[in-house]
Scaffold this active site. Structure first.
Site, PDB file in Angstrom:
ATOM      1  N   LEU A 350       8.871   6.177   8.016  1.00 50.93           N
ATOM      2  CA  LEU A 350       8.320   5.856   6.653  1.00 50.93           C
ATOM      3  C   LEU A 350       9.127   5.042   5.831  1.00 50.93           C
ATOM      4  CD1 LEU A 350       7.975   9.954   5.731  1.00 50.93           C
ATOM      5  CD2 LEU A 350       6.162   8.235   6.468  1.00 50.93           C
ATOM      6  N   CYS A 351       8.292   4.178   5.147  1.00 54.12           N
ATOM      7  CA  CYS A 351       9.023   3.390   4.161  1.00 54.12           C
ATOM      8  C   CYS A 351       8.267   3.475   2.823  1.00 54.12           C
ATOM      9  CB  CYS A 351       8.764   2.023   4.836  1.00 54.12           C
ATOM     10  SG  CYS A 351       7.144   1.317   4.944  1.00 54.12           S
ATOM     11  N   ALA A 352       8.349   2.565   2.001  1.00 52.15           N
ATOM     12  CA  ALA A 352       7.846   2.737   0.681  1.00 52.15           C
ATOM     13  C   ALA A 352       6.322   2.654   0.866  1.00 52.15           C
ATOM     14  CB  ALA A 352       8.357   1.562  -0.141  1.00 52.15           C
TER      15      ALA A 352
END
Length: 446
Positions: A350-352
């Protein structure tokens, strides 16, 4: 007296070969840094958007290009006015004492010892040391050739041939003999298999399989021979040149030329060159042998107990790009991957916004396919993950969302999912090292 071409409007070509390499390095250094300063501070000529990019780029380059030319020409005028010679000539004169010192026992020990030392601790040694000596090594080969053609003794030690076929015979660490020793002198099945898989690549100077497969690097047992064998080789070479009268290297050969053959070809088939090649092989065997026996006993004990030193293997995988070595070892049937994942493992990165996370997910999937590891990775954006969360066994947070670790942990703990966060440099490294990324995943379940 012969006329000087530059004074009469001609072009001085004497320094267009190896003699001018150092001057070229200086010019490149100045030009690159001028461009860096100008581009970083927007010191360029900007054209309207309607101007075609190829024309606009010419105007962007105009100021940094002009500044580079003016600075370099100004340097030439200053040196010419104060010393009476060109920059290229002055560099050779000023650095002559340094080059002479580098040819001494202390100089070659420091230079070539650094090659192996940096490699051993996880830094690509040649990329650090070689740029500092590249110009003189290639120039010395030309000097040796000129001396030989004049019937004189070609006595320059510091050449590209010395580096490739004496110091790094079989690769950094003078490892040409090591795969043969693993194959013929070891009792451990694993070591014998690694030796067989590494013989051919190492013979042509590609020694990653033995460096990372054994491993030799970062392995305390091999620290002394890995550093000392190259130094001993160049000491012996210097003795042959200065005491026995052998001529040094006069040709620049491809680095993939097998070490003993490179010695013979590069020094023009002298009788002493055959003797030197044979002696270096014997000396390197003697240096490596006692340490090899200690290591073989260690691996034999691991094979008996069934407990392998995974910590060392993981450290090597984390500090080096071992993909090439692993591929070669895998083809030979040698288990080289440092991962022990045996059950299907689904990983969510997960990232932004789901973009950066894709880099790590892709690296994991590619490495999983290459090493036949049951890992499947997917990328997503933080905040849009809740519906898919139950499908995964591990969630990895990219640096942009690592601050949400505690909130995310509350969600993953409810579902019995592992959670890990990464830092900037660590994350970038994992995206470039698929095997290291797999090892990171495995570490979360240990």
């Amino acid at each position: 007296m012969a006329a000087e071409p530059a004074k009469e409007g001609g072009f001085l070509t004497a320094f267009m070969g190896t003699k001018g390499l150092l001057t070229a390095f200086i010019a490149a250094f100045v030009t690159v840094n001028v461009y860096k300063v100008c581009v970083k501070n927007n010191v360029t000529i900007r054209m309207p958007d309607e101007v075609p990019p190829n024309i606009s780029q010419v105007f962007k380059d105009l100021i940094p290009f002009t500044v580079s030319v003016v600075l370099l020409y100004g340097l030439e005028l200053i040196v010419k006015g104060s010393l009476g010679v060109t920059v290229a000539e002055s560099i050779g004169t000023l650095l002559a004492p340094l080059f002479s010192a580098a040819d001494g026992y202390l100089g070659i020990t420091i230079i070539f010892g650094a090659f192996a030392f940096f490699w051993f601790i996880g830094i690509h040694g040649p990329s650090i040391v070689e740029p500092a000596i590249a110009a003189i090594t290639y120039a010395n080969a030309e000097v040796n050739l000129n001396l030989l053609q004049q019937g004189m003794h070609a006595d320059k030690i510091l050449t590209s041939g010395t580096q490739m076929f004496i110091v790094t015979m079989g690769g950094t660490g003078a490892t040409l003999v090591v795969p043969f020793m693993f194959m013929w002198l070891c009792k451990s099945k694993r070591n014998r298999a690694i030796g067989r898989a590494s013989v051919v690549p190492t013979f042509f100077g590609v020694n990653e399989p033995i460096l990372f497969g054994a491993p030799l690097v970062l392995n305390p047992i091999f620290f002394i021979p890995f550093i000392f064998a190259p130094i001993a080789n160049v000491w012996i070479f210097k003795f042959f040149i200065e005491t026995l009268g052998m001529n040094s290297f006069t040709a620049n050969l491809p680095w993939t030329t097998p070490g003993p053959l490179g010695i013979v070809l590069g020094t023009n088939f002298q009788f002493l060159s055959f003797a030197l090649a044979a002696l270096l092989i014997v000396v390197d065997i003697v240096i490596y042998y006692p340490f090899l026996k200690v290591y073989d006993e260690q691996i034999l004990e691991e094979e008996r107990s069934g407990k392998a030193n995974d910590e060392l293997k993981e450290k090597v995988a984390a500090n080096f790009n071992t993909a090439k070595a692993n591929a070669i070892l895998a083809k030979a049937g040698v288990e080289s991957a440092q991962n022990t994942i045996t059950e299907e493992t689904n990983v969510l990165v997960l990232c932004a916004g789901g973009g950066t996370s894709g880099l790590l997910a892709n690296a994991l999937n590619k490495a999983a396919a290459e090493y036949n590891v049951p890992v499947k990775a997917a990328a997503g954006g933080y905040g849009a993950h809740r519906e898919m969360l139950p499908e995964f066994d591990l969630v990895i947070l990219a640096p942009q969302v690592a601050s949400n670790f505690e909130d995310m942990k509350a969600e993953t703990d409810k579902l019995g999912i592992k959670l890990a966060k990464t830092e900037g440099a660590q994350y970038i490294k994992l995206t470039r090292d698929g095997q290291g990324a797999l090892a990171f995943v495995q570490a979360q379940f240990d």
